[in-house]
Design a protein around this motif. Sequence first.
Motif, PDB file in Angstrom:
ATOM      1  N   ALA A 284       0.848  -1.117   0.090  1.00  0.00           N
ATOM      2  CA  ALA A 284       0.020   0.100  -0.097  1.00  0.00           C
ATOM      3  C   ALA A 284       0.792   1.130   0.026  1.00  0.00           C
ATOM      4  O   ALA A 284       0.452   2.246  -0.676  1.00  0.00           O
ATOM      5  N   VAL A 285       1.887   1.178   0.976  1.00  0.00           N
ATOM      6  CA  VAL A 285       2.935   2.327   0.790  1.00  0.00           C
ATOM      7  C   VAL A 285       3.611   2.709  -0.384  1.00  0.00           C
ATOM      8  O   VAL A 285       3.441   3.957  -1.031  1.00  0.00           O
ATOM      9  N   LYS A 286       3.917   1.587  -1.108  1.00  0.00           N
ATOM     10  CA  LYS A 286       4.476   1.667  -2.452  1.00  0.00           C
ATOM     11  C   LYS A 286       3.430   2.348  -3.642  1.00  0.00           C
ATOM     12  O   LYS A 286       3.814   3.124  -4.356  1.00  0.00           O
ATOM     13  N   ASP A 287       2.200   1.678  -3.354  1.00  0.00           N
ATOM     14  CA  ASP A 287       1.338   2.356  -4.541  1.00  0.00           C
ATOM     15  C   ASP A 287       0.970   3.913  -4.179  1.00  0.00           C
ATOM     16  O   ASP A 287       0.921   4.493  -5.200  1.00  0.00           O
ATOM     17  N   VAL A 288       0.815   4.265  -2.941  1.00  0.00           N
ATOM     18  CA  VAL A 288       0.837   5.620  -2.630  1.00  0.00           C
ATOM     19  C   VAL A 288       1.868   6.389  -3.162  1.00  0.00           C
ATOM     20  O   VAL A 288       1.545   7.609  -3.896  1.00  0.00           O
ATOM     21  N   VAL A 289       3.070   6.141  -2.983  1.00  0.00           N
ATOM     22  CA  VAL A 289       4.288   6.693  -3.486  1.00  0.00           C
ATOM     23  C   VAL A 289       4.226   6.869  -5.013  1.00  0.00           C
ATOM     24  O   VAL A 289       4.472   7.674  -5.574  1.00  0.00           O
ATOM     25  N   ARG A 290       3.895   5.556  -5.632  1.00  0.00           N
ATOM     26  CA  ARG A 290       4.152   5.389  -7.026  1.00  0.00           C
ATOM     27  C   ARG A 290       2.774   6.759  -7.381  1.00  0.00           C
ATOM     28  O   ARG A 290       3.049   7.401  -8.733  1.00  0.00           O
ATOM     29  N   PHE A 291       1.727   6.847  -6.838  1.00  0.00           N
ATOM     30  CA  PHE A 291       0.604   7.471  -7.423  1.00  0.00           C
ATOM     31  C   PHE A 291       1.045   8.772  -7.400  1.00  0.00           C
ATOM     32  O   PHE A 291       0.804   9.798  -8.108  1.00  0.00           O
ATOM     33  N   LEU A 292       1.654   9.622  -6.248  1.00  0.00           N
ATOM     34  CA  LEU A 292       2.120  10.761  -6.068  1.00  0.00           C
ATOM     35  C   LEU A 292       3.357  10.925  -6.970  1.00  0.00           C
ATOM     36  O   LEU A 292       3.548  12.352  -7.592  1.00  0.00           O
ATOM     37  N   ASP A 293       3.920  10.181  -7.154  1.00  0.00           N
ATOM     38  CA  ASP A 293       5.114  10.165  -8.302  1.00  0.00           C
ATOM     39  C   ASP A 293       4.602  10.461  -9.682  1.00  0.00           C
ATOM     40  O   ASP A 293       5.265  11.362 -10.354  1.00  0.00           O
ATOM     41  N   ASP A 294       3.517   9.659  -9.879  1.00  0.00           N
ATOM     42  CA  ASP A 294       2.838   9.982 -11.273  1.00  0.00           C
ATOM     43  C   ASP A 294       2.429  11.339 -11.369  1.00  0.00           C
ATOM     44  O   ASP A 294       2.178  11.864 -12.432  1.00  0.00           O
ATOM     45  N   LEU A 295       1.685  11.838 -10.416  1.00  0.00           N
ATOM     46  CA  LEU A 295       1.280  13.302 -10.405  1.00  0.00           C
ATOM     47  C   LEU A 295       2.480  14.321 -10.427  1.00  0.00           C
ATOM     48  O   LEU A 295       2.114  15.503 -10.576  1.00  0.00           O
ATOM     49  N   HIS A 296       3.641  13.727 -10.351  1.00  0.00           N
ATOM     50  CA  HIS A 296       4.628  14.982 -10.125  1.00  0.00           C
ATOM     51  C   HIS A 296       4.663  15.822  -8.865  1.00  0.00           C
ATOM     52  O   HIS A 296       5.117  16.964  -8.957  1.00  0.00           O
ATOM     53  N   PHE A 297       4.266  14.846  -7.900  1.00  0.00           N
ATOM     54  CA  PHE A 297       3.895  15.749  -6.604  1.00  0.00           C
ATOM     55  C   PHE A 297       5.092  15.746  -5.865  1.00  0.00           C
ATOM     56  O   PHE A 297       5.413  16.577  -4.787  1.00  0.00           O
ATOM     57  N   LEU A 298       5.855  14.420  -5.974  1.00  0.00           N
ATOM     58  CA  LEU A 298       7.117  14.542  -5.077  1.00  0.00           C
ATOM     59  C   LEU A 298       8.316  15.591  -5.755  1.00  0.00           C
ATOM     60  O   LEU A 298       8.677  15.342  -7.013  1.00  0.00           O
ATOM     61  N   PRO A 299       8.837  16.234  -4.815  1.00  0.00           N
ATOM     62  CA  PRO A 299       9.935  17.048  -5.272  1.00  0.00           C
ATOM     63  C   PRO A 299      11.247  16.419  -5.432  1.00  0.00           C
ATOM     64  O   PRO A 299      11.653  15.161  -5.037  1.00  0.00           O
ATOM     65  N   GLN A 300      12.053  16.847  -6.478  1.00  0.00           N
ATOM     66  CA  GLN A 300      13.289  16.446  -6.414  1.00  0.00           C
ATOM     67  C   GLN A 300      14.197  16.839  -5.391  1.00  0.00           C
ATOM     68  O   GLN A 300      14.345  17.914  -5.209  1.00  0.00           O
ATOM     69  N   ILE A 301      14.823  15.889  -4.815  1.00  0.00           N
ATOM     70  CA  ILE A 301      15.762  16.238  -3.611  1.00  0.00           C
ATOM     71  C   ILE A 301      17.139  15.639  -3.850  1.00  0.00           C
ATOM     72  O   ILE A 301      17.421  14.730  -4.698  1.00  0.00           O
TER      73      ILE A 301
END
Length: 301
Positions: A284-301
């Motif tokens: 479930a955690v991986k699915d949530v992270v993938r979803f937000l990654d697909d939205l380009h919600f996760l910043p580049q760090i």
Amino acid sequence: MKPSVMAAALAFAAALSVGGSALADTTHWDEAGWKNGLTECVKAPVHTEDRWVMNGNDRIYGKLFIPETGAGKKPLVIFSHELGCTHETGEIYAKALSERGVLVYTFDYRGGGLKSRSSGTTRDMSVLTEVSDLEKVLKTAENWPEVDRNHIVIIGASQGGLVASLTAGRHASELEGLVLIYPAFVIHDELHKHYESLSEVPAEVNYNGWIPVGKKYVEDAWNLDPYEGTPGFHKPVLILQGDEDRDVPPYYAYEAARRYPDARLKILHGTGHMFPEEKAKTAAVKDVVRFLDDLHFLPQI
């Protein structure tokens, strides 16, 4: 589950099922990105702060996970917890997302659980008091100096998923997306199964045999349309549901996915409510992270 409801669920699943997932609308999704895994990133160090939010004279306790990625505003995820639980059930998502540069606020609803650090008791709580709490949290957090108010997502689980859906429907312009984890759209039907009218409801109810709630809990949900927040929310939605969930039968997740204009339903096989197995929680955690990654919600760090 009633035969007609089961038939509808099976028909909908057959129509939309693709490799264990159901897609209400695929047009806004990068399927290649979804299948190929997560964007690689360096994990950021994270620290936490206790943050209190006021709702009238009542205090709402929460914990803000803060990635140490330098100055500047950051995207925010707000976690809305299950009935009878606390902010702690959101920490598994908070840790994974904050390491990827996202602020995460997970909090205790007023009366939301017997161990809540917020004001109130479970006898004062209802779905609508929790909507009020989540609205206060959203409005307050938008003005925190670290928060990029243009990039906010709510994650809601079980009753907190229903609350998140109702709140998102009222505040769609303020959100970038929504995640619902085994969302309890079943509550209205459950209450009507136990009582024929509100006159039958006692002052205190032992809801489903495990948590004391007041009559207000039943009254506030009695005429509530659990799906009222779905048609007006046009942002991307991820719904995660276990196919062995006895508390919230999968039909309700399929129905929500059908009603949202832009939703992805992911069925986790072999797990039930609260995803009790460690491998289910990890998935479930991986699915949530993938979803937000697909939205380009996760910043580049």
